[in-house]
Design an enzyme around this catalytic site. Structure first.
Site, PDB file in Angstrom:
ATOM      1  N   TYR A  38       0.839  -1.195   0.000  1.00  0.00           N
ATOM      2  CA  TYR A  38       0.000   0.000   0.000  1.00  0.00           C
ATOM      3  C   TYR A  38       0.881   1.254   0.000  1.00  0.00           C
ATOM      4  CZ  TYR A  38      -3.272   3.526   1.753  1.00  0.00           C
ATOM      5  OH  TYR A  38      -4.022   4.658   1.918  1.00  0.00           O
ATOM      6  N   LEU A  85     -33.596  13.888  18.349  1.00  0.00           N
ATOM      7  CA  LEU A  85     -34.523  12.762  18.431  1.00  0.00           C
ATOM      8  C   LEU A  85     -35.306  12.802  19.735  1.00  0.00           C
ATOM      9  CD1 LEU A  85     -32.147   9.905  17.213  1.00  0.00           C
ATOM     10  CD2 LEU A  85     -34.062  10.879  15.945  1.00  0.00           C
ATOM     11  N   GLU A 115     -30.519   0.805  15.380  1.00  0.00           N
ATOM     12  CA  GLU A 115     -29.082   1.074  15.234  1.00  0.00           C
ATOM     13  C   GLU A 115     -28.532   1.561  16.563  1.00  0.00           C
ATOM     14  OE1 GLU A 115     -29.231   4.331  12.546  1.00  0.00           O
ATOM     15  OE2 GLU A 115     -30.088   3.133  10.931  1.00  0.00           O
ATOM     16  N   LYS A 117     -26.969   3.984  19.063  1.00  0.00           N
ATOM     17  CA  LYS A 117     -26.855   5.437  19.065  1.00  0.00           C
ATOM     18  C   LYS A 117     -25.449   5.765  19.554  1.00  0.00           C
ATOM     19  CE  LYS A 117     -29.241   9.631  20.579  1.00  0.00           C
ATOM     20  NZ  LYS A 117     -28.068  10.342  21.070  1.00  0.00           N
ATOM     21  N   ASP A 119     -22.201   7.665  20.588  1.00  0.00           N
ATOM     22  CA  ASP A 119     -22.030   8.931  21.291  1.00  0.00           C
ATOM     23  C   ASP A 119     -20.829   9.680  20.721  1.00  0.00           C
ATOM     24  OD1 ASP A 119     -22.559  10.891  23.048  1.00  0.00           O
ATOM     25  OD2 ASP A 119     -21.860   9.818  24.838  1.00  0.00           O
ATOM     26  N   GLU A 176     -22.216   9.806  12.374  1.00  0.00           N
ATOM     27  CA  GLU A 176     -21.654  10.167  13.662  1.00  0.00           C
ATOM     28  C   GLU A 176     -20.144   9.946  13.633  1.00  0.00           C
ATOM     29  OE1 GLU A 176     -24.052  11.262  15.550  1.00  0.00           O
ATOM     30  OE2 GLU A 176     -23.297  11.333  17.613  1.00  0.00           O
ATOM     31  N   TYR A 228     -25.562   7.006   8.891  1.00  0.00           N
ATOM     32  CA  TYR A 228     -26.856   6.432   9.246  1.00  0.00           C
ATOM     33  C   TYR A 228     -28.065   7.103   8.596  1.00  0.00           C
ATOM     34  CZ  TYR A 228     -26.207  10.102  12.791  1.00  0.00           C
ATOM     35  OH  TYR A 228     -25.941  11.271  13.422  1.00  0.00           O
ATOM     36  N   LYS A 316     -32.903   5.341  25.315  1.00  0.00           N
ATOM     37  CA  LYS A 316     -31.686   5.681  26.053  1.00  0.00           C
ATOM     38  C   LYS A 316     -31.329   4.583  27.045  1.00  0.00           C
ATOM     39  CE  LYS A 316     -30.025   9.381  25.634  1.00  0.00           C
ATOM     40  NZ  LYS A 316     -30.096  10.794  25.497  1.00  0.00           N
ATOM     41  N   CYS A 410       4.280  23.413  44.198  1.00  0.00           N
ATOM     42  CA  CYS A 410       4.118  21.972  44.027  1.00  0.00           C
ATOM     43  C   CYS A 410       3.792  21.340  45.372  1.00  0.00           C
ATOM     44  CB  CYS A 410       5.408  21.376  43.456  1.00  0.00           C
ATOM     45  SG  CYS A 410       5.391  19.569  43.437  1.00  0.00           S
ATOM     46  N   CYS A 413       6.901  18.974  46.586  1.00  0.00           N
ATOM     47  CA  CYS A 413       8.237  19.438  46.996  1.00  0.00           C
ATOM     48  C   CYS A 413       8.249  20.882  47.450  1.00  0.00           C
ATOM     49  CB  CYS A 413       9.233  19.244  45.851  1.00  0.00           C
ATOM     50  SG  CYS A 413       8.967  20.389  44.495  1.00  0.00           S
ATOM     51  N   CYS A 428       5.460  21.881  38.006  1.00  0.00           N
ATOM     52  CA  CYS A 428       6.446  22.070  39.056  1.00  0.00           C
ATOM     53  C   CYS A 428       7.784  22.291  38.360  1.00  0.00           C
ATOM     54  CB  CYS A 428       6.499  20.817  39.931  1.00  0.00           C
ATOM     55  SG  CYS A 428       7.957  20.753  40.958  1.00  0.00           S
ATOM     56  N   CYS A 433      12.277  17.376  41.979  1.00  0.00           N
ATOM     57  CA  CYS A 433      11.032  17.130  42.721  1.00  0.00           C
ATOM     58  C   CYS A 433      10.846  15.622  42.933  1.00  0.00           C
ATOM     59  CB  CYS A 433       9.860  17.697  41.937  1.00  0.00           C
ATOM     60  SG  CYS A 433       8.250  17.225  42.588  1.00  0.00           S
TER      61      CYS A 433
END
Ligand code: IVH
Length: 686
Positions: A38, A85, A115, A117, A119, A176, A228, A316, A410, A413, A428, A433
């Site tokens: 490739y 939706l 399908e 859903k 996120d 999505e 979709y 959901k 910090c 230290c 820091c 440290c």
């Protein structure tokens, strides 16, 4: 020698081949050729396009990362509004959904498509006569942002379509964009390694990537997409949603393999419940199931409200969220000195796991969410990711709740901390440290670095606190007696640890470079550096320009490497590692001769027996430099086929030219047969 017309034909042919193999690899998961084959196709195309730049078109596979950074995204008005939706929380809501359908279309029978859903981020992709011309975010549903350049870098988005859909004058499809979980974890590890702030969840990471101002950054973020919906096509070629999904697939789009036709509502309910059980093993975050009426004729008759289509509903999954109280905010110190805040929570059950801490990422995040001591917060656990705070429940805020002020020292230290301009992270400044040292030692001994078994947190903590170890090299001088004196470490374990430490001496340069914890140098960069230079001494000598020339290593890494090795403390550590007998070279690469030291090369024209990147790497490996244009300082100009104006420049300036055969002889390579490519030399990896 190719004529222009031959070149144009070959370019077309290569593009088609590459598109074909991209689809097999990214969309269908069944590659037919090796990565090396490739890469050869891509390199041949790149070389031809370099020779004939006027033949470059935006849909060429070489142009996925061609866009310039933008200041702001242009607005895009969607062809068809992107609605949201309606939600269904349980089976009875689904039954109510069907009852509404029946009332709207009395006597009709309904078939559904279910399908996952996913996120991520909804996007709209526009194609004209099969060519990808525009990609946009959802925005407010009517107007989104033009993120075409960023979406071009997503390898599973086809730049040209096949078949019927490829012939349509105009086609708008929706899908999505998301970041697979494994890729998200890897990205966060890399960001952490670089001391940068991490993302709370894959969705945020995907959103960040898609809205990058510089497409080159997006290209490095592993995004993927499921399509979709066909929102616009003229003429519209499908009768059902299922057919549309099949059509999308045939055109070269990726659709969710979990999508399923369901003959009735009971099947839909079964699907929803089964997918909820499966949700952690999907490899990506899904927060529910989208249920759609299959018949497009029925969809048309059902229509939409101002907010959502009437023919679809989102079931959901139970939220993996909980509310709990913030007891305190802790600061953790990372190996590069990054100070990261974390909320210490009142322990709470969250889908089978007790959660008592949540990441807060950085100062801005705490400020933006205005998280205060004693606040009640909503937290979420997505997949197996560390829980994070979604928001504060303001109504439950105790009176006079104390704001969090990021410490300017910090916590480990006491040294001054600072936040560089333009960065999200406080650091820091103290190189000594102890917290950093502990984290660095743990990283040094980790599996992908020097792989020192038994070097765990408890041991490292004591080694640092008792000042037995002040840098990596000290590890190699530890004795069984010293270790046996530590708490909870028996004589036997102590000798095992000493043995493991001694064994790590021969891990090689790449692992050592990774283990040193140089900012921006993770496993891959370490491997590239080791493969390229072969020995630590060459890296110590290398200039920023020489390092930056390595394929796959950017200027940021180059700068960081040079800075690291210019610190005298770090050079001392290297010298002490050497004295302790730690291997400072990569097996098989060794200290080859550097016959081209100090020589400067310009490459022009197409090379036949060797890829241009490979030629470059060879020159650099042998000590030479490669530059883009011919000047008085150039030593050699290598002339391939159709060399163009650089050959004239060479003649004018009297610079020595080499044809391909002479060049190959110079670098000690036999022209035939073509050399097997080795990914170590900076092949473009897919
Ligand atoms: S269909 C008219 N299908 O969920 C078409 N949406 O709250 C409406 N989403 O903005 C969208 N997976 O970003 C559809 N399989 C899927 C989906 C899906 C995720 C998102 C999408 C939409 C949001 C709706």
């Amino acid at each position: 020698m190719k004529t222009k017309a031959e070149a144009a034909r070959r370019i077309e042919e290569l593009r088609e081949l590459i598109h074909h193999h991209d689809r097999l690899y990214y969309v269908e998961n069944r590659p037919e050729i090796s990565d090396a084959e490739y890469d050869r196709l891509v390199r041949e195309l790149k070389a031809l396009e370099e020779e004939y730049p006027h033949l470059i078109t935006p849909d060429s596979p070489t142009q996925r990362v061609a866009g310039q950074p933008v200041e702001v995204f242009a607005s895009v008005e969607h062809k068809v509004a992107m609605l949201s939706l309606d939600n269904a929380m349980d089976p009875s809501d689904l039954r109510e959904f069907e009852a509404r359908l029946r009332r709207a279309l009395p006597g009709a029978a309904f078939e559904y498509v279910c399908e996952p859903k996913v996120d991520g981020l909804g996007v709209a992709l526009l194609y004209e006569r099969g060519r990808f011309v525009r990609g946009a975010t959802r925005g407010d549903g009517r107007v989104g942002e033009d993120i075409t350049q960023n979406l071009r870098t997503v390898k599973s988005i086809p730049l040209t379509l096949r078949g019927k859909l490829g012939e349509l004058r105009e086609l708008e499809v929706r899908g999505e964009v998301y970041m697979p979980r494994a890729a998200f974890q890897k990205l966060n590890t890399e960001l952490e390694e670089a001391g940068e702030s991490t993302f709370a969840n894959p969705r945020n990471a995907a959103a960040g990537a898609v809205r990058q101002k510089d497409p080159a950054v997006t290209a490095k973020r592993p995004l993927d997409i499921f399509l979709y919906h066909v929102s616009h096509a003229d003429p519209f070629p499908f009768k059902s949603h299922w057919e549309a999904l099949e059509g999308l697939r045939a055109a070269g789009f990726r659709t969710n393999p979990k999508s399923k036709r369901s003959p009735d509502l009971e099947a839909v309910i079964g699907y929803c419940q089964a997918l909820e059980v499966e949700r952690d093993s999907l490899g990506y975050d899904a927060d529910g199931v989208v249920v759609k009426v299959n018949s497009l004729e029925q969809q048309r008759r059902l229509g939409a409200t101002a907010h959502h289509p009437r023919w679809a509903v989102a079931y959901k999954f139970a939220a993996r969220q909980a509310t709990t109280r913030v007891l305190s905010i802790e600061i953790n110190v990372g190996k590069t000195g990054a100070l990261t805040p974390a909320a210490v929570l009142e322990p709470v059950e969250l889908a089978g796991v007790t959660v008592s801490r949540a990441s807060l990422h950085n100062e801005d995040e705490v400020r933006k969410k205005d998280i205060r001591f004693g606040d009640t917060v909503l937290i979420e656990r997505a997949g197996d990711v560390i829980p994070y705070v979604i928001q504060v429940i303001l109504s439950k805020r105790p009176p006079h709740a104390k704001r969090f002020v990021f410490p300017d020292h910090c916590p480990a230290c006491g040294a001054r901390a600072y936040r560089p301009e333009g960065e999200a992270i406080w650091r820091c400044t103290n190189a000594a440290c102890p917290a950093q040292l502990k984290e660095r030692l743990l990283h040094f001994g980790s599996r992908r670095a020097m792989d020192i078994e038994h070097l765990g947190e408890a041991v490292v903590g004591q080694l640092v606190d008792r000042e037995l170890v002040r840098d990596f090299a000290d590890l190699y001088h530890l004795t069984v007696e010293q270790l046996a004196g530590l708490e909870r470490l028996a004589e036997k374990s102590a000798s095992n640890l000493v043995e493991a430490i001694q064994k790590s001496k021969t891990r090689g340069l790449a692992r050592l470079l990774n283990g040193l914890g140089i900012r921006y140098v993770g496993e891959r960069a370490a491997q590239l550096l080791a493969a390229h230079f072969g020995t630590m001494d060459r890296i110590l000598e290398a200039t920023e320009a020489q390092i930056g020339e390595i394929y796959g290593i950017g200027p940021q890494i180059a700068q960081s490497v040079v800075k690291f090795f210019s610190e005298s403390a770090n050079r001392k550590t290297i010298a002490r590692l050497r004295a302790a007998g730690v291997t400072l070279k990569e097996e098989g690469i060794g200290e080859g001769p550097r016959p081209l030291a100090g020589k400067s090369f310009v490459l022009t024209g197409g090379l036949k027996a060797i890829a241009r990147d490979e030629a470059k790497d060879l020159i650099i490996k042998l000590g030479g430099r490669v530059t883009g244009s011919v000047s008085k300082k150039t030593d050699y100009v290598v002339l391939g086929e159709d060399p163009g104006s650089k050959a004239d420049d060479a003649r004018r300036l009297g610079i020595r030219t080499l044809d391909e055969a002479e060049f190959l002889k110079l670098v000690g390579k036999h022209p035939l047969p073509p050399h097997p490519t080795s990914p170590q030399w900076g092949e473009e990896k897919r």
